[in-house]
Design an enzyme around this catalytic site. Structure first.
Site, mmCIF file in Angstrom:
data_model
loop_
_atom_site.group_PDB
_atom_site.id
_atom_site.type_symbol
_atom_site.label_atom_id
_atom_site.label_comp_id
_atom_site.label_asym_id
_atom_site.label_seq_id
_atom_site.Cartn_x
_atom_site.Cartn_y
_atom_site.Cartn_z
ATOM 1 N N ASP A 140 -98.708 18.195 -19.046
ATOM 2 C CA ASP A 140 -97.575 18.940 -19.595
ATOM 3 C C ASP A 140 -96.513 19.248 -18.546
ATOM 4 O OD1 ASP A 140 -99.744 20.579 -18.589
ATOM 5 O OD2 ASP A 140 -98.600 22.332 -19.208
ATOM 6 N N GLU A 141 -95.290 19.331 -19.016
ATOM 7 C CA GLU A 141 -94.156 19.917 -18.309
ATOM 8 C C GLU A 141 -93.826 19.244 -16.975
ATOM 9 O OE1 GLU A 141 -94.129 24.379 -20.125
ATOM 10 O OE2 GLU A 141 -95.401 24.095 -18.372
#
Length: 888
Positions: A540-541
């Site tokens: 993620d991210e």
């Protein structure tokens, strides 16, 4: 020559000692400032509309808040200028409106307040107010972090005394009602005793007879018969259909509930019979339970079915009084094969005891998947043989600006390693946890987050690199290095770290590191008797937040809704890494912002080589892969974490169409680190929702995501519209999440998870009658359409809320779980107190002096002549909710 050399060496040693040893004056300065009183006051959460140019300050979406920091000196004057105060702030400080001070953000949330040349000292017995402007808003006490600390020269740091607490209300002013709104269109209703009273009127106390024979989570089919079975002589349990470890787990649960195993007790038999199940019942976890006059029988489709059948029988036991359960027959099978709970121990560490308690409660409510988030920017939490730096350095936080001994403090951990900012599980600990889970029919999925959220690993492997380089072993030093020394990319992670937050996906050493970690953890699972079947990649991210839509370039035509920054100085992660430039040029990845998905594909090959057939990730980490077939593993799962009001009902179908197994992890419903209610005193991040209480989670329709628009609101408390146009094959599973940025202790962790875990289990196991089938193209409009049978939902919630309040909460007392007790609703009408509670059956107490408490009786409605305090008492009488005052 030799003498000259000795003199030079001696002089250098003395100089080194002088630099290393703190001066008496420096330590005195630290000691004096540590005795100051610090006060933090939020002045305006909508500062952009009240005279502060948040856009010009470069605030995301031109949103900022103003704060006054006050330092009170109770003693003699402090005139030194070599001091600094370090503090954690999840909202970056954008401006200091006092020329005597400057604030610098170091990395992540760590900031340093220091004097400038204009500083003339802290006068004796004086107050110094320092106006600050921070990004975004701060509407909850938990936005403020504890353990502000002082340093000076080489002195030992000290925490400012009144900030050394988990109760940040000790050093911050109360957030005013006006500042509970983060923006003008924030229409959330703040919870006061009065507003809570109105909300709680949706549920009332049911008689005990209405709950007879109720199993949690709700079975697929159940028929309750007349007459009860009395178990006062204990239980004669034949559990031979279960593995030995699972038998021991069942007996431990029996003992916890006060049901002894006795030779002359009520007979319980168990067996496995695949042929006894067909259709929707022919799945793992299915069971038949018969409780008759002369004995009970559990027939399971498999081991887990037997285990769940016994848990269903035990769930009928009253916690107090005669051990009497209803006679009944039940046929049951789980709704989802994946029924999960995620725990983050990376941001803040949590003890093995808390993990084991969680596994016990997951087992009791038939949750079967434990996602163990073991690494992040703020900490690496698992011993890996052969890579000692991961725990020697990556598991600790302390004041070491060079980060050669530990990671820098974050999230209020302060300068020392004596709190949950530091800690790790040994190899033996982890094996014990996996064994414990296996005995309770729970699969453990380890998550090592990459390529972003990897700072703890990157810093640790840099320390390893330096150690081996100094030892003259350059090849060994490079073996697991995660940082490309040529990478000068200026990038900011979601939680404000620099390029060291991302391991480099273009270097062979990064893949070697991943392969080593997978191999070691897989070996732990084999030793624990639960071979690793899913590897969680994280993913993620992996982005630069300064390149997000809330910013614009300084030279662009002014947009008052966006922060103005110099975009020419912002880079995509790894874009200046020579290794990644070469990879992209050669076509290994099509673009720098596709490198996360490229790396996921490469990691999947390592996962498959270790004999693991399933990889899982947070969905955005795989967004640039064509579909699930791009990966080496036959199965690929994603934790789907789009919010529904920002289009999640539509994008879920898009991910399913690409062949991914969807585990619903929606933050607006299933992130248990979010607040229970809209209140400054209720802890938790709120970027996805201002509240997720038990009733809201209960109303979640996981297999008809658009339906939720009719039963909930968006982050700002406003109605929203949702639809899905693509076919929806149904979710693979559902998971609750406990992220620990604002969770620093085990008791706070349990406050966030329980009793929400029970509601998660209900939605994971049972499909309610008020859940409508998904129809592509049907649009649900909050406050307008009326497709959902709200009366049926309300009746179902009333039943479930009573089960929790009258029976299940008391079981958590037995387990020693520090769950949240709901604060009562209350009002005063004609001088009489009226009170209610969200989970009927819990005891409400009131006090007219805040010291002496009495039990509230609804039929009595006591007279009150002045303001009164109310709280909820736990069934065992040992704990209470926070108290709140009800005004006349």
């Amino acid at each position: 020559m030799k003498t000259r050399f000795l003199r030079t060496t001696l002089a250098a040693s003395v100089a080194s000692l002088m630099l290393a040893a703190p001066s008496q004056a420096s330590q005195q300065t630290v000691d004096e400032i540590s005795r100051f009183t610090l006060n933090y006051q939020i002045n305006d959460n909508q500062a952009n509309g009240h005279g502060i140019d948040c856009r010009a300050l470069g605030a995301d979406w031109a949103s900022c808040n103003s704060v006054t920091l006050t330092l009170t000196n109770p003693g003699a004057a402090v005139n030194a200028r070599d001091w600094a105060i370090y503090f954690s702030s999840i909202r970056p400080v954008l401006q200091v409106n006092d020329p005597r001070f400057t604030v610098t953000r170091l990395t992540g949330d760590l900031h340093r307040l220091a004097p400038t040349a204009a500083f003339q000292g802290f006068s004796a017995n004086s107050r110094t107010a320092i106006p600050l402007v921070l990004e975004y808003w701060q509407v909850a006490n938990s936005d403020i972090m504890p353990r502000w600390y002082v340093t000076a020269g080489g002195a030992e740091p000290k925490i400012i005394s009144n900030t050394d607490t988990e109760d940040v209300a000790q050093f911050m002013a109360e957030i005013t009602p006006a500042n509970l709104k983060r923006a003008p269109d924030d229409n959330n209703i703040a919870m006061t005793p009065t507003t809570r009273f109105v909300k709680n009127r949706d549920v009332t106390l049911l008689p005990a007879s209405a709950l007879r024979g109720q199993i949690m989570p709700t079975p697929l089919q159940v028929k309750v018969h007349p007459n009860d079975v009395v178990l006062d002589k204990g239980l004669k349990a034949d559990l031979t259909a279960l593995p030995v470890a699972s038998q021991q787990a069942v007996r431990a649960r029996m003992a916890l509930l006060g049901l002894p195993e006795q030779p002359g007790g009520y007979p319980l038999t168990t067996r496995i019979d695949h042929t006894a199940f067909s259709g929707t019942l022919a799945v793992n976890g299915a069971y038949r339970l018969t409780i008759g006059e002369r004995g009970a029988e559990v027939v399971g489709y498999d081991h887990s079915g037997v285990f769940y059948g016994v848990q269903s029988m035990l769930s009928l036991l009253p916690v107090k009084g005669e051990k009497r359960i209803a006679r009944l027959t039940a046929e049951d099978a789980p709704r989802f094969l994946y029924r999960g709970m995620h725990m983050d121990v990376g941001r803040n560490f949590h003890s093995k005891a808390a993990v084991l308690r969680l596994l016990d409660e997951m087992a009791a409510y038939k949750l079967n998947t434990f996602q163990f988030h073991l690494s992040d920017d703020e900490g690496w939490r698992l011993e890996i043989p052969g890579l000692p730096e991961l725990t020697e350095i990556g598991s600790k936080r302390c004041h070491d600006l060079a980060e050669t001994r530990c990671l820098l403090p974050q999230l209020g951990s302060g300068p020392f390693s004596n709190n949950n900012g530091s800690g790790y599980f040994s190899r033996a600990d982890y094996i014990e946890i996996v064994k414990y889970a296996q005995a309770r029919q729970i699969t453990v999925i380890p998550e090592i987050d990459m390529p972003a959220h990897a700072r703890a690993a990157v810093v640790s492997m840099e320390a390893r690199y330096q150690r081996l380089q100094q030892a003259g072993k350059p090849e060994a030093a490079d073996e697991y290095r995660l940082l490309d020394p040529t990478d000068t990319s200026n990038t900011t992670s979601v939680q404000y770290y620099d390029r060291r937050s991302y391991l480099n996906p273009c270097m062979p050493s990064s893949l070697r590191f991943v392969d080593k970690v997978i191999g070691e953890i897989a070996a732990m699972h084999r030793e624990a008797g639960q071979p690793l079947t899913t590897w969680h990649f994280g993913g993620d991210e992996a982005k630069n937040i300064r390149l997000g839509p809330g910013y614009q370039d300084l030279n662009a035509p002014a947009d008052p809704t966006k922060g103005a920054i110099d975009l020419s100085k912002e880079d995509l992660p790894w874009s200046k890494s020579k290794a990644c430039q070469a990879l992209v040029k050669a076509g290994g990845a099509t673009a720098f912002d596709h490198l996360s998905s490229y790396f996921a594909v490469e990691v999947s090959k390592k996962v498959k080589a270790h004999g693991i057939d399933r990889m899982q990730a947070w969905q955005d980490g795989l967004k640039d892969a064509k579909d699930a077939r791009a990966f080496a593993t036959p199965r690929v799962g994603v934790n789907f974490w789009d919010t529904l009001y920002w289009g999640g009902a539509q994008s879920a179908g898009e991910w399913a169409a690409k062949g991914y197994e969807i585990t619903l992890s929606n933050p607006d419903y299933l992130y248990f680190d979010k607040p229970y209610e809209v209140s400054a005193r209720e802890p938790g991040y709120y970027w996805a929702t201002r509240f997720s209480d038990e009733a809201k989670i209960f109303s979640f329709a996981p297999d008809n995501l658009p339906q939720n628009a009719e039963t909930s609101v968006d982050r700002d408390g406003n109605a929203f519209t949702a639809r899905g146009d693509l076919p929806w094959p149904g979710a693979h599973g559902i998971s609750g999440q406990a992220w620990s940025e604002t969770i620093r202790t085990d008791s706070d962790l349990e406050y966030r998870i329980y009793p929400r875990l029970m509601v998660l289990a209900e939605r994971a196991w049972h499909r309610a009658g008020w859940e409508l089938p998904y129809q592509p193209g049907r649009e649900y409009q909050g406050g307008k359409t009326t497709f959902v049978d709200r009366a049926a939902l309300a009746a179902d919630w009333q039943r479930f809320a009573n089960l929790m309040g009258q029976r299940e909460i008391a079981r958590l007392d037995r387990q020693g779980v520090a769950y949240r007790l709901p604060v009562p609703g209350a009002r005063i009408v004609n001088g009489r107190l009226e009170a209610n509670v969200a989970l009927p059956g819990l005891t409400i107490q009131y006090s007219q002096d805040g010291v002496t408490w009495q039990n509230y009786q609804a039929e009595a409605k006591p007279n009150v002549e002045k303001g009164v305090w109310v709280r909820t008492l736990s069934p065992d009488g040992k704990r209470s909710s926070r108290s709140e005052q009800v005004s006349l």
